[in-house]
Write a protein that holds these residues in place. Structure first.
Motif, PDB file in Angstrom:
ATOM      1  N   GLY A 220       0.827  -1.353   0.157  1.00  0.00           N
ATOM      2  CA  GLY A 220       0.039  -0.113   0.040  1.00  0.00           C
ATOM      3  C   GLY A 220       0.710   1.177  -0.005  1.00  0.00           C
ATOM      4  O   GLY A 220       0.255   2.286   0.278  1.00  0.00           O
ATOM      5  N   LEU A 221       1.978   1.095  -0.381  1.00  0.00           N
ATOM      6  CA  LEU A 221       3.139   2.401  -0.402  1.00  0.00           C
ATOM      7  C   LEU A 221       3.305   2.794  -1.892  1.00  0.00           C
ATOM      8  O   LEU A 221       3.611   2.323  -2.751  1.00  0.00           O
ATOM      9  N   ARG A 222       2.752   4.101  -2.047  1.00  0.00           N
ATOM     10  CA  ARG A 222       2.557   4.456  -3.338  1.00  0.00           C
ATOM     11  C   ARG A 222       3.931   5.916  -3.289  1.00  0.00           C
ATOM     12  O   ARG A 222       3.506   6.818  -2.851  1.00  0.00           O
ATOM     13  N   ILE A 223       4.860   5.471  -3.763  1.00  0.00           N
ATOM     14  CA  ILE A 223       5.980   6.521  -3.799  1.00  0.00           C
ATOM     15  C   ILE A 223       6.120   7.265  -5.439  1.00  0.00           C
ATOM     16  O   ILE A 223       6.139   6.729  -6.441  1.00  0.00           O
ATOM     17  N   PRO A 224       5.794   8.592  -5.145  1.00  0.00           N
ATOM     18  CA  PRO A 224       5.804   9.414  -6.498  1.00  0.00           C
ATOM     19  C   PRO A 224       7.089   9.465  -7.078  1.00  0.00           C
ATOM     20  O   PRO A 224       8.160   9.665  -6.286  1.00  0.00           O
ATOM     21  N   MET A 225       7.289   9.241  -8.491  1.00  0.00           N
ATOM     22  CA  MET A 225       8.530   9.329  -9.178  1.00  0.00           C
ATOM     23  C   MET A 225       8.356  10.475 -10.164  1.00  0.00           C
ATOM     24  O   MET A 225       7.387  10.621 -10.688  1.00  0.00           O
ATOM     25  N   VAL A 226       9.545  10.970 -10.569  1.00  0.00           N
ATOM     26  CA  VAL A 226       9.848  12.141 -11.685  1.00  0.00           C
ATOM     27  C   VAL A 226      10.818  11.273 -12.280  1.00  0.00           C
ATOM     28  O   VAL A 226      11.881  11.045 -12.219  1.00  0.00           O
ATOM     29  N   PHE A 227      10.368  11.102 -13.748  1.00  0.00           N
ATOM     30  CA  PHE A 227      11.532  10.718 -14.613  1.00  0.00           C
ATOM     31  C   PHE A 227      11.795  12.009 -15.771  1.00  0.00           C
ATOM     32  O   PHE A 227      10.957  12.791 -16.024  1.00  0.00           O
ATOM     33  N   THR A 228      13.016  12.046 -16.203  1.00  0.00           N
ATOM     34  CA  THR A 228      13.514  12.849 -17.248  1.00  0.00           C
ATOM     35  C   THR A 228      14.358  12.185 -18.338  1.00  0.00           C
ATOM     36  O   THR A 228      15.020  11.004 -17.708  1.00  0.00           O
ATOM     37  N   GLY A 229      14.390  12.733 -19.387  1.00  0.00           N
ATOM     38  CA  GLY A 229      15.136  12.108 -20.380  1.00  0.00           C
ATOM     39  C   GLY A 229      14.627  11.947 -21.720  1.00  0.00           C
ATOM     40  O   GLY A 229      13.333  11.902 -21.916  1.00  0.00           O
ATOM     41  N   SER A 230      15.480  11.825 -22.725  1.00  0.00           N
ATOM     42  CA  SER A 230      14.844  11.891 -23.941  1.00  0.00           C
ATOM     43  C   SER A 230      14.512  10.351 -24.560  1.00  0.00           C
ATOM     44  O   SER A 230      15.154   9.264 -23.927  1.00  0.00           O
ATOM     45  N   SER A 231      13.570  10.094 -25.272  1.00  0.00           N
ATOM     46  CA  SER A 231      13.080   8.779 -25.651  1.00  0.00           C
ATOM     47  C   SER A 231      14.247   7.836 -26.542  1.00  0.00           C
ATOM     48  O   SER A 231      14.619   8.629 -27.396  1.00  0.00           O
ATOM     49  N   GLN A 232      14.378   6.645 -26.187  1.00  0.00           N
ATOM     50  CA  GLN A 232      15.381   5.878 -26.930  1.00  0.00           C
ATOM     51  C   GLN A 232      14.895   4.621 -27.150  1.00  0.00           C
ATOM     52  O   GLN A 232      13.584   4.491 -26.870  1.00  0.00           O
ATOM     53  N   GLU A 233      15.565   3.478 -27.190  1.00  0.00           N
ATOM     54  CA  GLU A 233      15.061   2.251 -27.800  1.00  0.00           C
ATOM     55  C   GLU A 233      14.124   1.668 -26.824  1.00  0.00           C
ATOM     56  O   GLU A 233      13.284   0.892 -27.344  1.00  0.00           O
ATOM     57  N   ALA A 234      13.995   1.643 -25.698  1.00  0.00           N
ATOM     58  CA  ALA A 234      13.201   1.086 -24.721  1.00  0.00           C
ATOM     59  C   ALA A 234      11.853   1.802 -24.319  1.00  0.00           C
ATOM     60  O   ALA A 234      11.120   1.347 -23.729  1.00  0.00           O
ATOM     61  N   HIS A 235      11.790   3.242 -24.836  1.00  0.00           N
ATOM     62  CA  HIS A 235      10.839   3.979 -24.361  1.00  0.00           C
ATOM     63  C   HIS A 235       9.348   3.580 -24.836  1.00  0.00           C
ATOM     64  O   HIS A 235       8.479   3.625 -23.846  1.00  0.00           O
ATOM     65  N   GLU A 236       9.060   2.807 -25.742  1.00  0.00           N
ATOM     66  CA  GLU A 236       7.647   2.232 -26.160  1.00  0.00           C
ATOM     67  C   GLU A 236       7.130   1.199 -24.854  1.00  0.00           C
ATOM     68  O   GLU A 236       6.140   1.237 -24.379  1.00  0.00           O
ATOM     69  N   SER A 237       8.283   0.311 -24.435  1.00  0.00           N
ATOM     70  CA  SER A 237       8.043  -0.745 -23.486  1.00  0.00           C
ATOM     71  C   SER A 237       7.810  -0.094 -22.144  1.00  0.00           C
ATOM     72  O   SER A 237       6.769  -0.638 -21.608  1.00  0.00           O
ATOM     73  N   VAL A 238       8.432   0.921 -21.993  1.00  0.00           N
ATOM     74  CA  VAL A 238       8.430   1.619 -20.465  1.00  0.00           C
ATOM     75  C   VAL A 238       7.132   2.248 -20.486  1.00  0.00           C
ATOM     76  O   VAL A 238       6.473   1.935 -19.554  1.00  0.00           O
ATOM     77  N   MET A 239       6.676   2.991 -21.714  1.00  0.00           N
ATOM     78  CA  MET A 239       5.460   3.625 -21.399  1.00  0.00           C
ATOM     79  C   MET A 239       4.307   2.566 -21.320  1.00  0.00           C
ATOM     80  O   MET A 239       3.084   2.821 -20.772  1.00  0.00           O
ATOM     81  N   ALA A 240       4.239   1.360 -22.321  1.00  0.00           N
ATOM     82  CA  ALA A 240       3.172   0.273 -22.138  1.00  0.00           C
ATOM     83  C   ALA A 240       3.215  -0.183 -20.834  1.00  0.00           C
ATOM     84  O   ALA A 240       1.893  -0.323 -20.223  1.00  0.00           O
TER      85      ALA A 240
END
Length: 368
Positions: A220-240
């Protein structure tokens, strides 16, 4: 000494820490009053992002003609004493004056599956030959130095470890107005976890996201995260993965952020999480130390060398271990201890020392 620097591979905002390396190294090296003249070889996509001043001149290379031929003509015409390729490989490969290259890491030797076939072939073809042809190889950590020596069978005296530092923006005085602007611009609530990294496969975003799901679903622990960086080869799988696991309510994805805003994203963060599988150095680790936030990080590659005892280390292929460290970093006493250790560890790193050590290698090579 007349020094030529090949900067054609610099794509502004797209190559992560190596762009910071190039810009900060040049900033601190070219300010030295040691009589050197620097010639920056650039292309249309980056020419406007570098400044000519005093002992620094810019040269435009046209990309609709043979780059190697143009470089040879300039090298000979300017009577350069040294040729420096700070981004991976030697170009031209048959340069006839003393040369130095920087290979930050040889990830492809350990994780070939992370590379497209054509890129892997290019790396396998060019890295080793560049290291053998150049007069000296710079790298960013002793870990990288040892892997380069082992894989490329080079003499130990040819490969030099030169550590980096956080970008120069982290040394500027705190600007309260800018700090507030950054919070408002990105609609951030202080205390989030932070991970600045382009979505390359080795940056291992997926296992960090899996750890967030474990903490949410099992504890039940929801840790907020902020990510920065440009889209590269793994981007689609990460977003999915984020969408499939309904994580958007605890994640902000900011993509590329201007460098002058980065210190404030760190300052408002509760901690840095750095789950990378393979690093030649890892500038965000030092940035977090400079911003005085605690770190949890992978136990792989050069990361333990850079963080010393200033991080909670985890196995990056085990989401449960990442989750355990994400939970532990919420404890105030652990955070305070890591911040104090980070302040001490950060004293090991300096752009002045990086520039001084780099110029020492240049001088030793040019004399031979």
């Amino acid at each position: 000494m007349k020094i030529g620097v090949s900067l054609i591979p610099v794509i502004p905002g797209k190559i992560g820490g190596m762009e910071q390396y190039v810009r900060n190294l040049l900033s601190y090296s070219t300010n030295a009053k040691d009589g050197h003249t620097w010639y920056l070889f650039l292309a249309a996509h980056n020419f406007h992002t570098f400044q000519a001043q005093g002992n620094v001149q810019k040269v435009m290379i046209m990309q609709n003609a043979s780059i190697d031929q143009q470089l040879h003509r300039w090298i000979q015409g300017l009577r350069l004493d040294l040729w420096f390729c700070p981004l991976l490989v030697l170009q031209p490969a048959d340069v006839t004056i003393p040369s130095v290259i920087n290979i930050p890491d040889i990830q492809h030797e350990y994780y070939p599956q992370f590379f497209e076939p054509n890129i892997l072939k290019w790396r396998l073809t060019n890295y080793r030959s560049s290291a053998q042809r150049s007069n000296a190889v710079l790298t960013l950590s002793e870990y990288s130095r040892q892997t380069i020596l082992h894989k490329f069978q080079l003499p130990p005296q040819k490969v030099h470890t030169i550590h980096l530092d956080a970008s120069k923006e982290f040394a500027l005085p705190f600007d309260a107005a800018q700090s507030e602007r950054v919070l408002q611009k990105y609609q951030l609530t202080p205390g989030y976890g932070f991970y600045p990294a382009n979505t390359w496969h080795h940056k291992n975003h997926l296992n960090l996201l899996k750890a967030l799901v474990l903490l949410r679903d099992n504890h039940g622990l929801r840790i907020p995260m902020v990510f920065t960086g440009s889209s590269q080869e793994a981007h689609e799988s990460v977003m999915a993965y984020i969408s499939q696991n309904q994580l958007w309510d605890q994640i902000k994805w900011l993509s590329y952020v201007p460098q002058n805003e980065m210190p404030y994203l760190y300052r408002h963060a509760g901690f840095l999480c750095f789950p990378s599988l393979f690093e030649g150095f890892g500038i965000p680790l030092v940035e977090a130390m400079r911003a005085q936030i605690p770190i949890i990080s992978s136990n792989c590659g050069s990361i333990p060398e850079v963080v010393g005892d200033a991080s909670l280390l985890f196995d990056p292929i085990r989401p449960d271990d990442i989750a355990a460290k994400l939970s532990a970093i919420q404890q105030p006493e652990i955070r305070e201890d890591l911040i104090a250790k980070g302040n001490a560890q950060a004293k090991r790193f300096s752009w002045e020392k990086c520039a001084r050590d780099t110029l020492a290698v240049f001088r030793s090579v040019a004399r031979k």
